[in-house]
Design an enzyme around this catalytic site. Structure first.
Site, PDB file in Angstrom:
ATOM      1  N   TYR A   1       0.824  -1.212   0.000  1.00 40.89           N
ATOM      2  CA  TYR A   1       0.000   0.000   0.000  1.00 40.89           C
ATOM      3  C   TYR A   1       0.856   1.258   0.000  1.00 40.89           C
ATOM      4  CZ  TYR A   1      -3.756  -3.141   1.682  1.00 40.89           C
ATOM      5  OH  TYR A   1      -4.661  -4.152   1.842  1.00 40.89           O
TER       6      TYR A   1
ATOM      7  N   LEU B   1     -17.491  -3.192   0.298  1.00 39.12           N
ATOM      8  CA  LEU B   1     -18.398  -2.397  -0.532  1.00 39.12           C
ATOM      9  C   LEU B   1     -18.172  -2.658  -2.015  1.00 39.12           C
ATOM     10  CD1 LEU B   1     -18.290   0.999   1.409  1.00 39.12           C
ATOM     11  CD2 LEU B   1     -19.549  -1.107   1.916  1.00 39.12           C
TER      12      LEU B   1
ATOM     13  N   ILE C   1     -13.144  -4.678   7.098  1.00 38.14           N
ATOM     14  CA  ILE C   1     -12.256  -3.515   7.174  1.00 38.14           C
ATOM     15  C   ILE C   1     -12.509  -2.566   6.001  1.00 38.14           C
ATOM     16  CG2 ILE C   1     -10.400  -4.482   8.601  1.00 38.14           C
ATOM     17  CD1 ILE C   1      -8.962  -5.272   5.979  1.00 38.14           C
TER      18      ILE C   1
ATOM     19  N   ASN D   1     -19.704   3.677   9.050  1.00 41.10           N
ATOM     20  CA  ASN D   1     -19.249   2.298   8.893  1.00 41.10           C
ATOM     21  C   ASN D   1     -19.171   1.574  10.234  1.00 41.10           C
ATOM     22  OD1 ASN D   1     -19.072   2.668   6.138  1.00 41.10           O
ATOM     23  ND2 ASN D   1     -16.842   2.844   6.097  1.00 41.10           N
TER      24      ASN D   1
END
Length: 253
Positions: free
Chosen positions: A36, A174, A213, A225
């Site tokens: 990341y 999502l 997550i 969330n």
């Protein structure tokens, strides 16, 4: 290991203030990875937050070029240096490919754990047969992180988590935003006067032992969330979402 129903996925987050806001909003599970390229961002955000380090679960993942047995400890130490931490709570094998060799990589990870650089070792993006092999070389699988959303999820991996007694950590709940356009999810959201995001998160966490997550950046979305874990779907609603055709894997090998 115990993980809260909703944690923070940080892929794409490049502002430490977002991580700080998440911790201050109540997030206690923060997930990052070498690939990341934001472990420093996450570490800075954690350092600035008003929370005891002992209350947080910080997880990172070794990328495929850090999985040779000789590279596991240096790779782990490099992640810790970027995070500004002396240990992580959970250290994953990000994908079982590249330099991954279960007979060499996993004992090296156990050595890292025994040295106190991580509390637990997890796996990510493994198939059932790969999980079975990994268990031959690990004291325990602490968690397994996989893509899990209404358009792509594995009953076999869910069953393995249940049998193995470890949490299944659902990333991309999502589906990259696709849940907002699905008529079934939108209808259920309307019935509950909530959002498709909340329905998707509640659906994922309705399966024991799944935790999730989702990524969020704004304080409003971070709080929404977290609150989604309190939404209770009916058995019929869960079944309607289960019936959505599963075909949209976002992150194939």
């Amino acid at each position: 290991m115990h993980l809260p129903p909703v944690g923070l996925g940080t892929m794409g987050i490049d502002d430490p203030a977002t991580v700080t806001a998440a911790v201050d909003a109540g997030y206690r599970h923060l997930d990052t990875a070498q690939i990341y390229d934001n472990e420093g961002v996450v570490g800075s955000g954690v350092a600035a937050a008003d929370a005891d380090r002992g209350d947080l679960t910080v997880a990172t993942k070794l990328w495929i070029d850090s999985l040779a047995s000789a590279d596991v400890r240096p790779g782990t130490e490099a992640s810790l240096d970027r995070l500004g931490l002396d240990r992580v709570d959970l250290l994953y094998v990000h994908r079982p490919r590249g330099d991954y060799d279960p007979a060499a990589t996993l004992p090296a990870l156990e050595e890292v754990r025994e040295a106190g650089l991580t509390d637990r070792v997890g796996l990510s993006n493994f198939e059932p047969d790969q999980l079975a092999t990994a268990r031959e070389h690990l004291d325990a699988v602490a968690a397994h992180q996989v893509e899990f959303h209404p358009f792509f999820w594995s009953e076999d991996l869910l069953a393995d988590a249940r049998e193995g007694g470890y949490p299944l950590v659902a990333y991309s709940p999502l589906a990259g935003g696709a849940v907002f356009d699905d008529p079934t999810i939108r209808a259920i959201a309307d019935d509950h006067d909530t959002s498709p995001a909340a329905v998707s998160i509640a659906w994922a966490t309705s399966y024991d032992p799944v935790v999730t997550i989702p990524k969020a950046s704004s304080r409003a979305h971070l709080e929404a969330n977290l609150a989604a874990a309190e939404l209770v779907l009916t058995d019929d609603e869960v079944a309607r979402i289960e019936a959505i055709e599963r075909e949209a894997e976002l992150f194939p090998e």
